[in-house]
Design a protein around this motif. Structure first.
Motif, mmCIF file in Angstrom:
data_model
loop_
_atom_site.group_PDB
_atom_site.id
_atom_site.type_symbol
_atom_site.label_atom_id
_atom_site.label_comp_id
_atom_site.label_asym_id
_atom_site.label_seq_id
_atom_site.Cartn_x
_atom_site.Cartn_y
_atom_site.Cartn_z
ATOM 1 N N PRO A 10 0.820 -1.233 0.000
ATOM 2 C CA PRO A 10 0.000 0.000 0.000
ATOM 3 C C PRO A 10 0.845 1.271 0.000
ATOM 4 O O PRO A 10 0.482 2.261 -0.640
ATOM 5 N N ALA A 11 1.966 1.253 0.710
ATOM 6 C CA ALA A 11 2.826 2.442 0.738
ATOM 7 C C ALA A 11 3.408 2.714 -0.635
ATOM 8 O O ALA A 11 3.494 3.868 -1.076
ATOM 9 N N ALA A 12 3.803 1.645 -1.346
ATOM 10 C CA ALA A 12 4.352 1.811 -2.692
ATOM 11 C C ALA A 12 3.292 2.337 -3.649
ATOM 12 O O ALA A 12 3.595 3.141 -4.537
ATOM 13 N N VAL A 13 2.039 1.902 -3.466
ATOM 14 C CA VAL A 13 0.935 2.389 -4.302
ATOM 15 C C VAL A 13 0.732 3.884 -4.076
ATOM 16 O O VAL A 13 0.575 4.664 -5.022
ATOM 17 N N ARG A 14 0.739 4.309 -2.814
ATOM 18 C CA ARG A 14 0.571 5.739 -2.511
ATOM 19 C C ARG A 14 1.739 6.546 -3.080
ATOM 20 O O ARG A 14 1.538 7.617 -3.662
ATOM 21 N N ASP A 15 2.950 6.043 -2.900
ATOM 22 C CA ASP A 15 4.119 6.756 -3.419
ATOM 23 C C ASP A 15 4.065 6.851 -4.939
ATOM 24 O O ASP A 15 4.471 7.873 -5.514
ATOM 25 N N GLN A 16 3.560 5.806 -5.568
ATOM 26 C CA GLN A 16 3.462 5.824 -7.038
ATOM 27 C C GLN A 16 2.497 6.904 -7.506
ATOM 28 O O GLN A 16 2.774 7.601 -8.486
ATOM 29 N N GLN A 17 1.400 7.064 -6.815
ATOM 30 C CA GLN A 17 0.428 8.076 -7.213
ATOM 31 C C GLN A 17 1.006 9.488 -7.077
ATOM 32 O O GLN A 17 0.792 10.336 -7.949
ATOM 33 N N VAL A 18 1.744 9.721 -6.017
ATOM 34 C CA VAL A 18 2.392 11.022 -5.848
ATOM 35 C C VAL A 18 3.401 11.260 -6.959
ATOM 36 O O VAL A 18 3.445 12.329 -7.587
ATOM 37 N N ALA A 19 4.233 10.244 -7.230
ATOM 38 C CA ALA A 19 5.248 10.379 -8.289
ATOM 39 C C ALA A 19 4.598 10.582 -9.652
ATOM 40 O O ALA A 19 5.087 11.369 -10.470
ATOM 41 N N ALA A 20 3.480 9.899 -9.909
ATOM 42 C CA ALA A 20 2.804 10.033 -11.199
ATOM 43 C C ALA A 20 2.228 11.435 -11.387
ATOM 44 O O ALA A 20 2.271 11.993 -12.489
ATOM 45 N N GLU A 21 1.677 12.003 -10.315
ATOM 46 C CA GLU A 21 1.160 13.371 -10.401
ATOM 47 C C GLU A 21 2.283 14.347 -10.727
ATOM 48 O O GLU A 21 2.113 15.268 -11.536
#
Length: 290
Positions: A10-21
């Motif tokens: 879940p932490a990697a998923v959240r970090d991915q969304q921030v990086a994608a934005e």
């Protein structure tokens, strides 16, 4: 880890969304332009060199094809509007964008993928002590030349001769939705699924309502993808609601012959761009592919 049926952090998923934005702000593009020549051979020919897509997935039989494909497509997205792009992001940044998280294992996956891309002339990495390496993007057609966005390259060819038309054909491309990154699909889909999504885009040639039939022979001779990759990728796309599948009657042979059918596939309209990969609304009926 990510892709396919692997459980996601879940932490990697959240970090991915921030990086994608953040990456979307840099890219300023709603899609990545991917040349036909990246996806397929110019014509079915099993003796010809494999197209770049198949080469990235296989990598000479070694592991890491998924990371190579996702990393290179990410570069194409960021380079959508740039000529001769140079990227200088640390491996940690790429790892976050791909959903690998900040742990060393994810960073190593990116570093290994980047080394392969450099060795195979998809990028030209120029290292500087104490700084992030400068990555010069090379053509997605796999010829080792400096990258130029296909739309720009297409427009530069003004002639009307057969040779001019052949040159323009080298720059035809599909548009891969930025939702692959911004909606988190990059973390959920395997390399096989992303490869087959590109194949279906290529088969549609811009006709979003076209139903596609892919024979095993075409899968091998045009795309140089194994039957296992084809089956795995299509099954995963259907399971996630990104394609629909139906049977179509074959009208051939004799009227008295037993009826025969084949499966045809249709891309669901812009699901990548509309739905979050980890939303409950992106989970279709599990029987949809039976």
């Amino acid at each position: 880890m990510s892709g396919g049926n692997v459980k996601l952090d879940p932490a990697a998923v959240r970090d991915q969304q921030v990086a994608a934005e953040q990456a979307a702000g840099r890219a300023r593009a709603t899609s990545a332009a991917v040349r036909y020549r990246f996806i397929a051979r110019p014509a079915p020919d099993p003796a010809a060199q494999a197209p770049p897509l198949a080469r990235l997935l296989r990598g000479g039989g070694g592991k890491g094809g998924e990371a190579r494909l996702k990393l290179y497509l990410s570069m194409l997205w960021l380079a959508r509007n740039e000529r001769a792009p140079v990227m200088q992001y640390r491996a940690q940044e790429w790892a976050l964008l791909l959903g690998y998280g900040a742990k060393p294992a994810g960073v190593r996956r990116v570093q290994e993928a980047l080394r392969w891309l450099d060795n195979e002339a998809f990028v030209d990495v120029r290292r500087k002590p104490g700084e992030a390496s400068a990555v010069h993007l090379l053509s997605d057609s796999g010829n080792g030349r400096p990258y130029m966005p296909p739309g720009i390259a297409f427009k530069r060819i003004k002639g009307k001769t057969e040779a001019d038309r052949a040159q323009r054909d080298e720059h035809l491309y599909v548009q891969l939705s930025a939702g692959l990154w911004t909606n988190g699909w990059i973390t959920k889909l395997s390399g096989a699924a992303i490869a087959m999504y590109l194949v279906l885009l290529h088969e549609q040639r811009g006709d979003e309502e076209k139903q596609v039939w892919l024979s095993p022979r075409i899968g091998r001779e045009l795309y140089d993808l194994s039957d296992e990759t084809r089956r795995k990728g299509l099954h995963e796309l259907a399971k996630n609601g990104l394609i629909s599948m139906s049977r179509r009657a074959l009208h051939q042979g004799l009227f008295a012959d037993a009826a025969r059918t084949r499966y045809v596939y249709e891309l669901a309209p812009d699901v990548l761009g509309r739905l979050q990969a980890h939303s409950p609304f992106s989970q279709p009926d599990p029987l949809a592919f039976l």
